[in-house]
Scaffold this motif. Structure first.
Motif, PDB file in Angstrom:
ATOM      1  N   GLY A   1      51.186  36.973  38.679  1.00  0.00           N
ATOM      2  CA  GLY A   1      50.894  36.553  40.048  1.00  0.00           C
ATOM      3  C   GLY A   1      49.903  37.440  40.774  1.00  0.00           C
ATOM      4  O   GLY A   1      49.384  37.056  41.827  1.00  0.00           O
ATOM      5  N   PHE A   2      49.621  38.624  40.239  1.00  0.00           N
ATOM      6  CA  PHE A   2      48.675  39.520  40.904  1.00  0.00           C
ATOM      7  C   PHE A   2      47.299  38.889  41.038  1.00  0.00           C
ATOM      8  O   PHE A   2      46.622  39.052  42.060  1.00  0.00           O
ATOM      9  CB  PHE A   2      48.566  40.857  40.172  1.00  0.00           C
ATOM     10  CG  PHE A   2      47.539  41.770  40.785  1.00  0.00           C
ATOM     11  CD1 PHE A   2      47.802  42.420  41.981  1.00  0.00           C
ATOM     12  CD2 PHE A   2      46.310  41.958  40.189  1.00  0.00           C
ATOM     13  CE1 PHE A   2      46.855  43.242  42.571  1.00  0.00           C
ATOM     14  CE2 PHE A   2      45.353  42.780  40.764  1.00  0.00           C
ATOM     15  CZ  PHE A   2      45.631  43.425  41.958  1.00  0.00           C
ATOM     16  N   ASP A   3      46.879  38.150  40.027  1.00  0.00           N
ATOM     17  CA  ASP A   3      45.548  37.536  40.074  1.00  0.00           C
ATOM     18  C   ASP A   3      45.396  36.590  41.262  1.00  0.00           C
ATOM     19  O   ASP A   3      44.296  36.423  41.777  1.00  0.00           O
ATOM     20  CB  ASP A   3      45.247  36.806  38.773  1.00  0.00           C
ATOM     21  CG  ASP A   3      44.981  37.781  37.633  1.00  0.00           C
ATOM     22  OD1 ASP A   3      44.574  38.930  37.909  1.00  0.00           O
ATOM     23  OD2 ASP A   3      45.195  37.400  36.473  1.00  0.00           O
ATOM     24  N   ASP A   4      46.492  36.003  41.718  1.00  0.00           N
ATOM     25  CA  ASP A   4      46.440  35.109  42.876  1.00  0.00           C
ATOM     26  C   ASP A   4      46.085  35.844  44.164  1.00  0.00           C
ATOM     27  O   ASP A   4      45.470  35.268  45.056  1.00  0.00           O
ATOM     28  CB  ASP A   4      47.776  34.397  43.081  1.00  0.00           C
ATOM     29  CG  ASP A   4      48.117  33.445  41.956  1.00  0.00           C
ATOM     30  OD1 ASP A   4      47.194  33.058  41.200  1.00  0.00           O
ATOM     31  OD2 ASP A   4      49.300  33.095  41.822  1.00  0.00           O
ATOM     32  N   ILE A   5      46.495  37.105  44.268  1.00  0.00           N
ATOM     33  CA  ILE A   5      46.241  37.839  45.517  1.00  0.00           C
ATOM     34  C   ILE A   5      45.106  38.848  45.404  1.00  0.00           C
ATOM     35  O   ILE A   5      44.731  39.465  46.391  1.00  0.00           O
ATOM     36  CB  ILE A   5      47.514  38.548  46.035  1.00  0.00           C
ATOM     37  CG1 ILE A   5      47.947  39.662  45.079  1.00  0.00           C
ATOM     38  CG2 ILE A   5      48.619  37.551  46.310  1.00  0.00           C
ATOM     39  CD1 ILE A   5      48.897  40.629  45.703  1.00  0.00           C
ATOM     40  N   ARG A   6      44.551  39.027  44.223  1.00  0.00           N
ATOM     41  CA  ARG A   6      43.490  40.019  44.021  1.00  0.00           C
ATOM     42  C   ARG A   6      42.332  39.858  45.017  1.00  0.00           C
ATOM     43  O   ARG A   6      41.916  40.842  45.637  1.00  0.00           O
ATOM     44  CB  ARG A   6      42.972  39.979  42.592  1.00  0.00           C
ATOM     45  CG  ARG A   6      41.916  41.027  42.300  1.00  0.00           C
ATOM     46  CD  ARG A   6      41.302  40.860  40.911  1.00  0.00           C
ATOM     47  NE  ARG A   6      42.258  41.035  39.842  1.00  0.00           N
ATOM     48  CZ  ARG A   6      42.471  42.182  39.199  1.00  0.00           C
ATOM     49  NH1 ARG A   6      41.789  43.253  39.520  1.00  0.00           N
ATOM     50  NH2 ARG A   6      43.344  42.252  38.221  1.00  0.00           N
ATOM     51  N   PRO A   7      41.787  38.651  45.231  1.00  0.00           N
ATOM     52  CA  PRO A   7      40.669  38.531  46.177  1.00  0.00           C
ATOM     53  C   PRO A   7      41.052  38.945  47.608  1.00  0.00           C
ATOM     54  O   PRO A   7      40.278  39.607  48.300  1.00  0.00           O
ATOM     55  CB  PRO A   7      40.303  37.047  46.121  1.00  0.00           C
ATOM     56  CG  PRO A   7      40.844  36.551  44.835  1.00  0.00           C
ATOM     57  CD  PRO A   7      42.069  37.389  44.556  1.00  0.00           C
ATOM     58  N   LEU A   8      42.250  38.560  48.026  1.00  0.00           N
ATOM     59  CA  LEU A   8      42.701  38.931  49.360  1.00  0.00           C
ATOM     60  C   LEU A   8      42.920  40.437  49.459  1.00  0.00           C
ATOM     61  O   LEU A   8      42.555  41.066  50.463  1.00  0.00           O
ATOM     62  CB  LEU A   8      43.993  38.178  49.701  1.00  0.00           C
ATOM     63  CG  LEU A   8      44.543  38.366  51.111  1.00  0.00           C
ATOM     64  CD1 LEU A   8      43.520  37.966  52.159  1.00  0.00           C
ATOM     65  CD2 LEU A   8      45.827  37.554  51.267  1.00  0.00           C
TER      66      LEU A   8
END
Length: 121
Positions: free
Chosen positions: A95-102
């Motif tokens: 799930g980290f990849d989902d928030i990486r840009p933010l």
């Protein structure tokens, strides 16, 4: 935007609103894994805007306790990290990849200059 995506985005913003969680994720983004004992000093230093060498045992302990009782479980609930309290190991989860840009956007606005100067996530 559908309701599920909106809810996920709201959760991500809520998770990243807390500096200790962001600091942990900045460190993990660079290494993908860390030990709880190893990163509590760095997080305490960033919070207090002092070098790690000036962080006392009480400050480290406070970060440790908040990580164990608050931040790690919350991040794990959203599949951002996985952790083992016995060993102290913390690793990034899918799930980290989902928030990486933010998280990268948050990093660029941090008041701690050292964080903004670190390589991109």
């Amino acid at each position: 935007m559908n309701r599920a995506n909106a809810t996920r985005m709201e959760a991500a913003c809520s998770l990243l609103a807390e500096s200790e969680r962001r600091y942990l994720l900045y460190l993990l983004a660079e290494t993908e894994s860390a030990n709880l004992e190893d990163f509590t000093g760095q997080i305490a230093a960033w919070e207090r805007d002092v070098p790690v060498s000036q962080v006392g045992k009480d400050a480290r302990q406070l970060v440790y306790v908040t990580m164990v009782h608050n931040h790690l479980p919350r991040l794990a609930d959203y599949d951002i990290i996985e952790y083992d309290l016995r060993s102290g190991d913390v690793v990034l989860a899918e799930g980290f990849d989902d928030i990486r840009p933010l998280l990268e956007q948050f990093k660029q606005t941090e008041e701690v200059p050292e964080l903004r100067q670190r390589p991109p996530l």
